[in-house]
Design a protein around this motif. Structure first.
Motif, PDB file in Angstrom:
ATOM      1  N   LEU A  30       9.221  -5.905   9.454  1.00 24.31           N
ATOM      2  CA  LEU A  30       7.917  -5.310   9.733  1.00 24.31           C
ATOM      3  C   LEU A  30       7.294  -6.037  10.912  1.00 24.31           C
ATOM      4  O   LEU A  30       7.197  -7.265  10.909  1.00 24.31           O
ATOM      5  CB  LEU A  30       7.008  -5.430   8.504  1.00 24.31           C
ATOM      6  N   VAL A  31       6.884  -5.271  11.929  1.00 17.32           N
ATOM      7  CA  VAL A  31       6.192  -5.818  13.098  1.00 17.32           C
ATOM      8  C   VAL A  31       4.750  -5.340  13.028  1.00 17.32           C
ATOM      9  O   VAL A  31       4.497  -4.133  12.937  1.00 17.32           O
ATOM     10  CB  VAL A  31       6.851  -5.345  14.413  1.00 17.32           C
ATOM     11  N   THR A  52      16.366  -2.443  10.797  1.00 18.11           N
ATOM     12  CA  THR A  52      15.465  -1.311  10.647  1.00 18.11           C
ATOM     13  C   THR A  52      14.061  -1.876  10.819  1.00 18.11           C
ATOM     14  O   THR A  52      13.689  -2.837  10.146  1.00 18.11           O
ATOM     15  CB  THR A  52      15.601  -0.664   9.253  1.00 18.11           C
ATOM     16  N   VAL A  53      13.300  -1.299  11.730  1.00 22.21           N
ATOM     17  CA  VAL A  53      12.003  -1.861  12.103  1.00 22.21           C
ATOM     18  C   VAL A  53      10.885  -0.898  11.738  1.00 22.21           C
ATOM     19  O   VAL A  53      10.948   0.295  12.024  1.00 22.21           O
ATOM     20  CB  VAL A  53      11.962  -2.175  13.619  1.00 22.21           C
ATOM     21  N   PHE A  54       9.859  -1.436  11.095  1.00 23.60           N
ATOM     22  CA  PHE A  54       8.655  -0.689  10.769  1.00 23.60           C
ATOM     23  C   PHE A  54       7.517  -1.287  11.586  1.00 23.60           C
ATOM     24  O   PHE A  54       7.413  -2.504  11.704  1.00 23.60           O
ATOM     25  CB  PHE A  54       8.352  -0.778   9.273  1.00 23.60           C
ATOM     26  N   ILE A  55       6.675  -0.417  12.134  1.00 20.39           N
ATOM     27  CA  ILE A  55       5.583  -0.843  13.011  1.00 20.39           C
ATOM     28  C   ILE A  55       4.243  -0.540  12.355  1.00 20.39           C
ATOM     29  O   ILE A  55       4.031   0.557  11.831  1.00 20.39           O
ATOM     30  CB  ILE A  55       5.650  -0.106  14.369  1.00 20.39           C
ATOM     31  N   ALA A  56       3.355  -1.514  12.392  1.00 17.13           N
ATOM     32  CA  ALA A  56       1.976  -1.329  11.951  1.00 17.13           C
ATOM     33  C   ALA A  56       1.061  -1.864  13.044  1.00 17.13           C
ATOM     34  O   ALA A  56       1.314  -2.930  13.594  1.00 17.13           O
ATOM     35  CB  ALA A  56       1.723  -2.065  10.642  1.00 17.13           C
ATOM     36  N   ASP A  61      -2.353  -0.607   7.722  1.00 17.61           N
ATOM     37  CA  ASP A  61      -1.054   0.055   7.901  1.00 17.61           C
ATOM     38  C   ASP A  61       0.073  -0.835   7.380  1.00 17.61           C
ATOM     39  O   ASP A  61       1.005  -0.356   6.742  1.00 17.61           O
ATOM     40  CB  ASP A  61      -0.801   0.370   9.376  1.00 17.61           C
ATOM     41  N   ALA A  62      -0.012  -2.121   7.653  1.00 22.53           N
ATOM     42  CA  ALA A  62       1.021  -3.062   7.202  1.00 22.53           C
ATOM     43  C   ALA A  62       1.090  -3.110   5.678  1.00 22.53           C
ATOM     44  O   ALA A  62       2.186  -3.099   5.100  1.00 22.53           O
ATOM     45  CB  ALA A  62       0.746  -4.454   7.763  1.00 22.53           C
ATOM     46  N   LEU A  63      -0.055  -3.145   5.017  1.00 21.56           N
ATOM     47  CA  LEU A  63      -0.079  -3.173   3.552  1.00 21.56           C
ATOM     48  C   LEU A  63       0.515  -1.894   2.971  1.00 21.56           C
ATOM     49  O   LEU A  63       1.255  -1.935   1.981  1.00 21.56           O
ATOM     50  CB  LEU A  63      -1.506  -3.394   3.049  1.00 21.56           C
ATOM     51  N   ARG A  91      -2.202 -12.114   1.768  1.00 25.22           N
ATOM     52  CA  ARG A  91      -2.249 -10.970   0.836  1.00 25.22           C
ATOM     53  C   ARG A  91      -0.847 -10.464   0.522  1.00 25.22           C
ATOM     54  O   ARG A  91      -0.531 -10.155  -0.620  1.00 25.22           O
ATOM     55  CB  ARG A  91      -3.092  -9.832   1.417  1.00 25.22           C
ATOM     56  N   ILE A  92      -0.007 -10.386   1.554  1.00 25.94           N
ATOM     57  CA  ILE A  92       1.362  -9.919   1.341  1.00 25.94           C
ATOM     58  C   ILE A  92       2.118 -10.900   0.455  1.00 25.94           C
ATOM     59  O   ILE A  92       2.821 -10.503  -0.480  1.00 25.94           O
ATOM     60  CB  ILE A  92       2.076  -9.703   2.689  1.00 25.94           C
TER      61      ILE A  92
END
Length: 157
Positions: A30-31, A52-56, A61-63, A91-92
Protein backbone atom coordinates in the motif's frame (compact mmCIF):
# COMPACT_ATOMS: atom_id res chain seq x y z
CA UNK A 1 16.10 14.54 -49.89
CA UNK A 2 16.34 11.46 -47.63
CA UNK A 3 13.67 8.84 -47.69
CA UNK A 4 12.20 8.07 -44.27
CA UNK A 5 13.45 4.77 -42.96
CA UNK A 6 11.03 2.03 -42.16
CA UNK A 7 10.12 1.65 -38.50
CA UNK A 8 10.65 -1.93 -37.38
CA UNK A 9 7.56 -3.70 -36.13
CA UNK A 10 7.42 -4.22 -32.39
CA UNK A 11 5.72 -6.97 -30.55
CA UNK A 12 2.77 -6.03 -28.37
CA UNK A 13 3.72 -8.70 -25.82
CA UNK A 14 5.55 -6.37 -23.35
CA UNK A 15 2.57 -4.01 -23.32
CA UNK A 16 0.12 -6.90 -22.82
CA UNK A 17 2.15 -8.07 -19.86
CA UNK A 18 2.06 -4.58 -18.31
CA UNK A 19 -1.74 -4.28 -18.52
CA UNK A 20 -2.68 -7.76 -17.34
CA UNK A 21 -4.36 -7.89 -13.93
CA UNK A 22 -2.01 -8.85 -11.10
CA UNK A 23 -1.76 -12.50 -10.13
CA UNK A 24 -3.57 -13.28 -6.87
CA UNK A 25 -0.40 -14.59 -5.20
CA UNK A 26 1.60 -11.37 -5.69
CA UNK A 27 2.75 -9.55 -2.60
CA UNK A 28 0.65 -6.49 -1.74
CA UNK A 29 2.05 -3.04 -0.98
CA UNK A 30 0.00 0.00 0.00
CA UNK A 31 1.36 3.41 -1.04
CA UNK A 32 -0.17 6.41 0.74
CA UNK A 33 0.80 9.84 -0.56
CA UNK A 34 -1.23 12.91 -1.54
CA UNK A 35 1.14 13.68 -4.43
CA UNK A 36 -0.16 11.69 -7.40
CA UNK A 37 3.14 11.77 -9.38
CA UNK A 38 4.91 10.08 -6.44
CA UNK A 39 2.16 7.46 -6.22
CA UNK A 40 2.35 6.81 -9.97
CA UNK A 41 6.14 6.47 -9.92
CA UNK A 42 6.13 4.11 -6.94
CA UNK A 43 3.28 2.04 -8.40
CA UNK A 44 5.03 1.61 -11.73
CA UNK A 45 8.37 0.72 -10.17
CA UNK A 46 6.91 -1.66 -7.56
CA UNK A 47 4.70 -3.40 -10.12
CA UNK A 48 7.75 -3.96 -12.31
CA UNK A 49 9.36 -5.61 -9.28
CA UNK A 50 6.40 -8.01 -9.07
CA UNK A 51 4.26 -6.44 -6.35
CA UNK A 52 0.54 -5.69 -6.42
CA UNK A 53 0.26 -2.02 -5.48
CA UNK A 54 -2.69 -0.18 -3.97
CA UNK A 55 -2.71 3.63 -3.95
CA UNK A 56 -4.37 5.91 -1.42
CA UNK A 57 -4.19 9.70 -1.56
CA UNK A 58 -5.22 10.14 2.06
CA UNK A 59 -5.72 8.36 5.37
CA UNK A 60 -9.41 7.51 4.90
CA UNK A 61 -8.71 5.87 1.53
CA UNK A 62 -5.83 3.93 3.10
CA UNK A 63 -8.03 2.64 5.93
CA UNK A 64 -10.68 1.53 3.43
CA UNK A 65 -8.07 -0.32 1.35
CA UNK A 66 -6.69 -2.02 4.46
CA UNK A 67 -10.20 -3.20 5.38
CA UNK A 68 -10.51 -5.04 2.07
CA UNK A 69 -6.93 -5.87 1.02
CA UNK A 70 -4.84 -6.22 4.19
CA UNK A 71 -1.56 -5.14 2.60
CA UNK A 72 1.28 -6.32 4.86
CA UNK A 73 3.74 -3.63 3.71
CA UNK A 74 3.05 0.09 3.47
CA UNK A 75 4.85 3.20 2.27
CA UNK A 76 3.29 6.21 3.97
CA UNK A 77 3.95 9.89 3.45
CA UNK A 78 4.26 11.86 6.66
CA UNK A 79 2.20 14.81 5.50
CA UNK A 80 -1.31 13.80 4.41
CA UNK A 81 -4.34 16.08 4.08
CA UNK A 82 -6.59 14.29 6.57
CA UNK A 83 -4.17 12.75 9.11
CA UNK A 84 -0.40 12.53 9.40
CA UNK A 85 1.28 9.30 8.33
CA UNK A 86 2.40 8.43 11.86
CA UNK A 87 -1.12 8.60 13.29
CA UNK A 88 -2.43 6.64 10.31
CA UNK A 89 0.11 3.88 10.85
CA UNK A 90 -0.72 3.70 14.56
CA UNK A 91 -4.37 3.11 13.63
CA UNK A 92 -3.42 0.46 11.08
CA UNK A 93 -1.07 -1.28 13.55
CA UNK A 94 -3.85 -1.42 16.13
CA UNK A 95 -5.95 -3.54 13.74
CA UNK A 96 -3.12 -5.24 11.84
CA UNK A 97 -0.23 -5.67 14.29
CA UNK A 98 1.96 -7.54 11.78
CA UNK A 99 1.94 -4.59 9.35
CA UNK A 100 5.30 -3.27 8.25
CA UNK A 101 5.52 0.44 7.50
CA UNK A 102 8.06 2.75 5.92
CA UNK A 103 7.61 6.48 6.49
CA UNK A 104 8.46 8.87 3.64
CA UNK A 105 9.14 12.46 4.64
CA UNK A 106 10.58 15.60 3.13
CA UNK A 107 12.70 16.26 6.22
CA UNK A 108 13.72 14.31 9.29
CA UNK A 109 15.31 15.03 12.65
CA UNK A 110 16.26 13.01 15.72
CA UNK A 111 12.81 13.78 17.14
CA UNK A 112 11.24 12.40 13.97
CA UNK A 113 13.22 9.18 14.33
CA UNK A 114 12.00 8.80 17.92
CA UNK A 115 8.40 9.44 16.82
CA UNK A 116 8.86 7.04 13.90
CA UNK A 117 10.02 4.37 16.35
CA UNK A 118 7.10 5.04 18.70
CA UNK A 119 4.62 4.71 15.80
CA UNK A 120 6.07 1.29 14.89
CA UNK A 121 7.70 2.12 11.56
CA UNK A 122 10.56 -0.04 10.32
CA UNK A 123 12.42 2.81 8.57
CA UNK A 124 12.03 6.51 7.96
CA UNK A 125 13.14 7.57 4.46
CA UNK A 126 13.82 11.18 3.53
CA UNK A 127 12.73 12.47 0.13
CA UNK A 128 14.08 12.30 -2.43
CA UNK A 129 14.29 8.63 -1.54
CA UNK A 130 16.66 6.17 -3.15
CA UNK A 131 14.39 3.69 -4.92
CA UNK A 132 17.07 1.04 -4.63
CA UNK A 133 17.22 1.38 -0.82
CA UNK A 134 13.44 1.61 -0.56
CA UNK A 135 12.83 -1.50 -2.68
CA UNK A 136 15.54 -3.45 -0.86
CA UNK A 137 13.72 -2.64 2.37
CA UNK A 138 10.36 -3.70 0.91
CA UNK A 139 11.86 -6.96 -0.35
CA UNK A 140 13.48 -7.64 3.03
CA UNK A 141 10.16 -6.96 4.77
CA UNK A 142 8.51 -9.75 2.79
CA UNK A 143 11.45 -12.14 3.17
CA UNK A 144 12.16 -11.69 6.86
CA UNK A 145 10.01 -9.22 8.78
CA UNK A 146 12.05 -6.89 10.99
CA UNK A 147 12.42 -7.59 14.68
CA UNK A 148 12.77 -4.02 15.96
CA UNK A 149 11.02 -0.91 14.63
CA UNK A 150 12.72 2.08 13.02
CA UNK A 151 16.31 1.00 13.50
CA UNK A 152 17.80 3.60 11.18
CA UNK A 153 17.03 6.85 9.47
CA UNK A 154 17.68 6.09 5.82
CA UNK A 155 17.57 8.59 3.02
CA UNK A 156 18.86 8.73 -0.48
CA UNK A 157 21.68 11.19 -0.05
Amino acid sequence: MREPSAVPERSAEPIKKMIQPPAPNRKKVLVVDDEQPICDMLRLALERCGYTVFIANGAQDALAIMDSQKCPVMLLDFSLPDMDGMDLFKRIKAEHPDSIGFLLTGWASEEDLIACNAAGFTHCFTKPVSLVRLFESVQQAFESPPVSPCRTLAGSR
